[in-house]
Design a protein around this motif. Structure first.
Motif, PDB file in Angstrom:
ATOM      1  N   UNK A 219       0.819  -1.809  -0.004  1.00 12.31           N
ATOM      2  CA  UNK A 219       0.138   0.183   0.126  1.00 12.31           C
ATOM      3  C   UNK A 219       0.667   1.279   0.371  1.00 12.31           C
ATOM      4  N   UNK A 234       1.560  11.062   3.102  1.00  6.39           N
ATOM      5  CA  UNK A 234       0.235  10.361   2.380  1.00  6.39           C
ATOM      6  C   UNK A 234       0.139   9.396   1.733  1.00  6.39           C
TER       7      UNK A 234
ATOM      8  N   UNK B   6      -4.365   4.814  -7.560  1.00  5.69           N
ATOM      9  CA  UNK B   6      -3.648   5.639  -6.572  1.00  5.69           C
ATOM     10  C   UNK B   6      -4.349   6.331  -5.344  1.00  5.69           C
ATOM     11  N   UNK B   9      -5.346   3.331  -3.674  1.00  2.00           N
ATOM     12  CA  UNK B   9      -4.036   2.833  -2.635  1.00  2.00           C
ATOM     13  C   UNK B   9      -3.904   3.565  -1.485  1.00  2.00           C
ATOM     14  N   UNK B  10      -4.084   4.871  -1.385  1.00  4.94           N
ATOM     15  CA  UNK B  10      -3.841   5.578   0.115  1.00  4.94           C
ATOM     16  C   UNK B  10      -4.548   5.285   0.801  1.00  4.94           C
ATOM     17  N   UNK B  12      -6.327   2.449   1.212  1.00  2.35           N
ATOM     18  CA  UNK B  12      -5.994   1.538   2.107  1.00  2.35           C
ATOM     19  C   UNK B  12      -4.930   1.517   3.180  1.00  2.35           C
TER      20      UNK B  12
END
Lengths: 562, 201
Positions: A219, A234, B6, B9-10, B12
């Motif tokens: 991730x 982030x 993207x 993913x962030x 998650x």
């Protein structure tokens, strides 16, 4: 959670090494309690400043007078600002005493300084592990490069280290992700240095714990070149506990994380010569808890791990667990820096840079290396960059008004600068000890510092300025100047030593597997363990030492030895 | 990687379930002192606004007044300057007004734009001469942080530039501001007139 629970392992601290200990031990099937003295910071959600422009801070990011008055240590350098406010430990809550000045920048929250580190990542080299023994300085490392090489590879593959393969013995190559680029000026200077010094000196891209390729399985998204790393990323672009080790440990289902948990002492059983658990003070409620475990990993940061040892087993050893060596609290090291050179680059007026690269170039050590010999021991490397000057450059000759506005809003000429980071020798006289007259917010005794750089470092500093100036001059840089902005131990934020590894329990606190000689089920794998400092950034070595020690600890548990 | 993937993913990529209270460690800062509580008078403000406007005027792009720099900087000096710096800044305001009265019989704010520019250019030159004789240090901020104080007008110029270039208008409309560059190009084409990147702080 049950507050009187027995775990397989307790990890004290949640920074770079604590995160690794938690990941490795949980992945090997142990039930682990990770204790963090400060608050939680949840990945992404709590990075509340990550998307702010400077105008979104009350003072556009700069510290107020009140902040400066309250934080007499943080104000000494960059840590005091509005952007990272709340992440560096407060002197008001957690004071310490300076017999000699020591700049101690701590981060008391989940993730520790893994959120605030410089991310530069280099392996120690073969000589680094042998220098003490060869030169009769401090004590010999009980391990060699070969003992750690595979563990470096192991942690690098997971953490994600970007860098270039150079094949240099002085900075052994890591398992690299693609390097970030040198810019056009740095590339030319690198070529000129190589030529001027017959290939004996090198300028390479900095090796940094940033992803240059996204990793969906973690991730984590590749670095976005924002250079706002200290605000929490982030994207998970750089390695931190939050971005990397903590999610992995959590995914095992074997980890319990307890913030606000100050470890007061390790509970030592003199009959079994083992630690049976830890006593914890809840930082919010002031209640005391006991947690039991088979093994303990101390990863509280170098000086706080030593603080815990000093407060443990005092009924057996007045100076605490590990003090039988006579070395607990001694041999405090850092990297000395704030000295280097800078100059102007002519030309390249049709070139600029795009993006904020979170690394610069690195010039590896060349003094006392190979045939080079100096009148001091060890050496230094440089970190620097070339950039066009920005809006805060000298504007005295630009006047005021439209003329000033026009001139200063264009990028200025290129400049190049490099700062040296030098090795500090281990010295028994450089030490910390408990001061029971001064107490922190929780009534606990604090550390007092009596350490400073000495003759070897002062001699080295002259070369640290002059060698870079010479390299710049020989590669065509103009108006080269040197600087020494003065340095106090601790400013490098690379505290090392005070519970060193060694070969003999009479002169070292830890053995070759980071076990406390006097309590083999206690492992110290943060900066405290370092037997010497090298001149490269140390965190990657803590990662490797931790993974290696965790593997050994689990094997020893299986064998019934601890 | 596309943006949707993207962002997913962030979203998650969150951390731990955990025990204990949920407190933020990156702390929201309290607001700066409101202008009316800084102790600066209306006249002070009008004077200071004229100075800021003269240092960074509106041209084909916004100027310091457009960006709210006069108010920001008065709040900034109130909260962030040490007592010596703040006193020095205030002495400077008084001195500018006095000299304007002596020279023109009017306050700074009442002068025409040309008069203000010429008047403050003279002060700016005096400041440069003073600094090179009295203080050491390189670069704009080094002068401020060195032990000796620079000429008061140097403080004024610096604080105006800082406030302006870190303001939203200054950063995004006068300089170039990119929040998420996404890549690094160390060989990026530049032609005269292209604006610099905005500073991060």
């Amino acid at each position: 959670m049950s507050d009187n629970y027995t775990y397989d392992a307790i990890v004290v601290g949640s920074g770079i090494s604590g995160g690794w200990a938690a990941k490795e031990l949980t992945e090997k099937g142990l039930k682990v309690l990770m204790l963090e003295r400060g608050k939680n910071i949840e990945h992404v959600k709590d990075y509340i400043n990550a998307h702010k422009g400077p105008w979104e801070y009350p003072h556009h990011g700069r510290p107020t007078r009140e902040m400066k008055e309250n934080e007499p240590v943080l104000r000494r350098d960059y840590p005091l600002n509005e952007r990272t406010w709340g992440t560096w430990a407060s002197h008001q809550e957690s004071p310490y005493v300076e017999k000699e000045r020591f700049d101690w920048y701590r981060a008391y929250n989940v993730g520790g300084r893994s959120l605030l580190w410089g991310r530069q990542s280099y392996r120690l080299n073969r000589e680094d592990f042998m220098a003490n023994g060869k030169e009769g300085v401090g004590t010999d490392w009980p391990i060699r490069y070969e003992d750690l090489a595979d563990w470096y590879s192991y942690v690098e593959k997971f953490a994600g280290i970007s860098g270039s393969h150079e094949g240099l013995d002085v900075i052994p190559d890591s398992e690299f992700l693609p390097p970030m680029p040198l810019n056009v000026v740095e590339k030319d200077i690198a070529a000129r240095i190589k030529k001027a010094y017959g290939g004996t000196r090198h300028l390479v891209i900095g090796r940094t714990a940033h992803l240059t390729e996204s990793r969906p399985e973690q991730n984590r998204v590749q670095c976005q070149y924002r250079a706002r790393c200290w605000l929490g990323c982030p994207y998970g672009g750089y390695f931190s506990t939050q971005s990397a080790t903590l999610p992995a440990a959590m995914a095992t289902g074997n980890l319990t994380l307890r913030p606000f948990s100050i470890v007061k002492e390790l509970i030592y059983d003199k009959d079994t010569k083992r630690v049976t658990g830890v006593e914890v003070l809840d930082a919010e409620t002031n209640q005391t808890y006991v947690f039991k475990s088979k093994i303990v990993f101390l990863n509280a940061s170098a000086l706080n791990s030593t603080w815990v040892l000093m407060n443990s087993a005092n009924d057996i050893w007045e100076g605490g667990l590990g003090s039988s060596s006579g070395e607990l609290g001694h041999n405090l090291m850092d990297h000395h820096f704030r000295v280097g050179a800078a100059g102007e680059i002519e030309g390249y007026e049709d070139k600029y840079t795009y993006g904020r690269r979170p690394t610069g170039f690195y010039v590896p050590r060349f003094v006392n290396w190979g045939d080079d010999k100096r009148d001091y021991l060890r050496g230094f490397g440089y970190q620097g960059s070339a950039n066009r000057q920005g809006v805060y450059r000298d504007n005295a000759e630009m006047g005021i008004g439209a003329e000033l506005k026009d001139a200063i809003t264009e990028p200025g000429p290129w400049r190049i600068s490099a700062t040296a980071f030098g090795e500090v020798l281990p010295d028994h006289r450089n030490r910390v000890y408990l001061n029971s007259e001064v107490k922190d917010k929780w009534g606990l005794p604090v550390l007092e510092f009596d350490a400073k750089i000495r003759e070897n470092e002062y001699k080295m500093r002259k070369d640290m300025a002059n060698e870079m100036a010479e390299m710049f001059e020989r590669s065509g840089v103009k108006n080269v100047t040197t600087y020494d902005n003065d340095y106090a131990l601790g400013m490098g934020i690379h505290e090392m030593g005070t519970a060193r590894m060694g070969r003999d329990p009479k002169s070292s606190v830890l053995n070759a597997h980071n076990q406390v000689w006097d309590a083999p089920n206690v492992f110290v794998t943060d900066g405290a363990a370092m037997t010497s400092a090298s001149c490269v950034n140390p965190s990657l070595t803590y990662m490797a030492l931790t993974a290696r020690a965790a593997d050994f600890a689990v094997e020893e548990l299986k064998r019934g030895n601890i | 990687m596309n943006r949707r993937k993207l962002l997913k993913m962030i979203a998650a990529a969150t951390g731990a379930s955990l025990v204990g209270a949920d407190a933020m460690a990156y702390v929201e800062m309290p607001a700066a002192t409101p202008l009316e509580k800084t102790g600066f008078s209306k006249d002070d403000y009008v004077l200071w606004e004229a100075v800021c406007d003269t240092i960074i005027p509106r041209t084909d792009t916004p100027g310091a007044v457009d960006a709210g720099t006069p108010a920001f900087t008065l709040r900034f000096v109130t909260d962030c300057y040490d007592n010596n710096q703040l006193a020095h800044f205030k002495v400077g305001l008084v001195d500018l007004e006095k000299r304007s009265q002596q020279q023109f019989g009017e306050s700074v704010a009442a002068l025409s734009a040309e008069q203000r520019h010429d008047f403050l250019s003279v002060v700016n030159n005096e400041a440069n001469a003073f600094n090179s004789s009295e203080t050491a240090g390189q670069g704009a901020w080094a002068v401020v942080t060195s032990k000796g104080l620079p000429h008061y007008f140097t403080l004024m110029k610096q604080i105006t530039l800082f406030g302006f270039f870190t303001s939203e208008l200054g950063a995004t409309k006068v300089l170039r501001y990119v929040s998420v560059p996404g890549r690094y190009d160390g060989d990026f084409a530049y032609k005269k007139g292209d604006r610099a990147w905005a500073p991060e702080f």
